[in-house]
Design an enzyme around this catalytic site. Sequence first.
Site, PDB file in Angstrom:
ATOM      1  N   ASP A 180       0.922  -1.218   0.162  1.00 48.42           N
ATOM      2  CA  ASP A 180       0.090   0.199   0.130  1.00 48.42           C
ATOM      3  C   ASP A 180       0.912   1.279  -0.047  1.00 48.42           C
ATOM      4  O   ASP A 180       1.874   1.308   0.671  1.00 48.42           O
ATOM      5  CB  ASP A 180      -0.896   0.057   1.177  1.00 48.42           C
ATOM      6  CG  ASP A 180      -2.188   0.841   1.095  1.00 48.42           C
ATOM      7  OD1 ASP A 180      -1.573   2.211   1.254  1.00 48.42           O
ATOM      8  OD2 ASP A 180      -3.177   0.542   1.038  1.00 48.42           O
ATOM      9  N   ILE A 181       0.580   2.280  -0.711  1.00 51.11           N
ATOM     10  CA  ILE A 181       1.272   3.336  -0.796  1.00 51.11           C
ATOM     11  C   ILE A 181       1.196   4.258   0.279  1.00 51.11           C
ATOM     12  O   ILE A 181       2.052   5.214   0.410  1.00 51.11           O
ATOM     13  CB  ILE A 181       0.936   4.419  -2.224  1.00 51.11           C
ATOM     14  CG1 ILE A 181      -0.433   4.774  -2.022  1.00 51.11           C
ATOM     15  CG2 ILE A 181       1.507   3.551  -3.198  1.00 51.11           C
ATOM     16  CD1 ILE A 181      -0.909   5.769  -3.216  1.00 51.11           C
ATOM     17  N   ASN A 199     -13.515  -3.645   2.526  1.00 48.12           N
ATOM     18  CA  ASN A 199     -14.640  -2.468   2.780  1.00 48.12           C
ATOM     19  C   ASN A 199     -15.727  -2.763   1.520  1.00 48.12           C
ATOM     20  O   ASN A 199     -15.276  -3.048   0.358  1.00 48.12           O
ATOM     21  CB  ASN A 199     -14.147  -1.377   2.653  1.00 48.12           C
ATOM     22  CG  ASN A 199     -13.028  -1.017   3.762  1.00 48.12           C
ATOM     23  OD1 ASN A 199     -13.302  -1.357   4.938  1.00 48.12           O
ATOM     24  ND2 ASN A 199     -12.128  -0.466   3.609  1.00 48.12           N
ATOM     25  N   GLU A 245     -13.268   3.166  -0.932  1.00 47.76           N
ATOM     26  CA  GLU A 245     -12.709   4.256  -1.753  1.00 47.76           C
ATOM     27  C   GLU A 245     -12.573   4.276  -3.229  1.00 47.76           C
ATOM     28  O   GLU A 245     -12.584   5.091  -3.819  1.00 47.76           O
ATOM     29  CB  GLU A 245     -11.564   5.064  -0.984  1.00 47.76           C
ATOM     30  CG  GLU A 245     -11.808   5.280   0.685  1.00 47.76           C
ATOM     31  CD  GLU A 245     -10.852   6.112   1.395  1.00 47.76           C
ATOM     32  OE1 GLU A 245      -9.505   6.020   0.581  1.00 47.76           O
ATOM     33  OE2 GLU A 245     -10.871   6.249   2.365  1.00 47.76           O
ATOM     34  N   HIS A 274     -10.864  -5.049  -3.314  1.00 48.78           N
ATOM     35  CA  HIS A 274      -9.578  -5.239  -2.706  1.00 48.78           C
ATOM     36  C   HIS A 274      -9.487  -5.729  -1.289  1.00 48.78           C
ATOM     37  O   HIS A 274     -10.377  -5.460  -0.634  1.00 48.78           O
ATOM     38  CB  HIS A 274      -8.509  -4.175  -2.814  1.00 48.78           C
ATOM     39  CG  HIS A 274      -9.077  -2.841  -2.432  1.00 48.78           C
ATOM     40  ND1 HIS A 274     -10.392  -2.236  -2.714  1.00 48.78           N
ATOM     41  CD2 HIS A 274      -8.912  -2.154  -1.448  1.00 48.78           C
ATOM     42  CE1 HIS A 274     -10.633  -0.983  -2.411  1.00 48.78           C
ATOM     43  NE2 HIS A 274      -9.605  -0.980  -1.267  1.00 48.78           N
ATOM     44  N   MET A 275      -8.390  -6.520  -0.847  1.00 52.34           N
ATOM     45  CA  MET A 275      -8.241  -6.915   0.542  1.00 52.34           C
ATOM     46  C   MET A 275      -7.162  -6.387   1.140  1.00 52.34           C
ATOM     47  O   MET A 275      -5.945  -6.235   0.455  1.00 52.34           O
ATOM     48  CB  MET A 275      -8.013  -8.366   0.545  1.00 52.34           C
ATOM     49  CG  MET A 275      -7.773  -9.298   1.619  1.00 52.34           C
ATOM     50  SD  MET A 275      -7.831 -11.085   1.419  1.00 52.34           S
ATOM     51  CE  MET A 275      -9.562 -11.379   0.883  1.00 52.34           C
ATOM     52  N   HIS A 276      -7.121  -5.965   2.333  1.00 52.59           N
ATOM     53  CA  HIS A 276      -6.066  -5.152   3.074  1.00 52.59           C
ATOM     54  C   HIS A 276      -5.618  -6.334   3.871  1.00 52.59           C
ATOM     55  O   HIS A 276      -6.255  -6.890   4.867  1.00 52.59           O
ATOM     56  CB  HIS A 276      -6.458  -4.134   3.761  1.00 52.59           C
ATOM     57  CG  HIS A 276      -6.873  -3.144   3.040  1.00 52.59           C
ATOM     58  ND1 HIS A 276      -6.100  -1.693   2.652  1.00 52.59           N
ATOM     59  CD2 HIS A 276      -8.003  -2.747   2.514  1.00 52.59           C
ATOM     60  CE1 HIS A 276      -6.900  -0.868   2.132  1.00 52.59           C
ATOM     61  NE2 HIS A 276      -8.396  -1.456   1.967  1.00 52.59           N
TER      62      HIS A 276
END
Length: 115
Positions: free
Chosen positions: A32-33, A89, A97, A102-104
Amino acid sequence: MNNKDLIFQKIIKRETSTHIIYQDKIVTAFEDIAPKAPIHIIVIPNIFIKTLNDINQKNKNIFAHMLYIAVKIAKNKKISEDGYKIVMNCNKNGGQEINYLHMHLLGGEKLKALY
């Protein structure tokens, strides 16, 4: 998709300087940036799926593979024993967002419980 949503397509095609840590025919995983933890990896499907609500009978194996790769990365990053968090999310009120599934994967420190 708007320009913000297209960034994941560019990452998959390696058109950005994003540090990809894993890629196969099904998923791509990258740092992640704007990390929220010492280890913050994003795992995305290589085909466009907008939200969790769009997982269906045809693509459910992609979601399972995303989760499998996240766990594999957690083990490779040596955070699986101490613990980590996987967050997804869904839509605006759920905090999504970017309109691309996507998965964190977060870890590397003691993380706060959400509940």
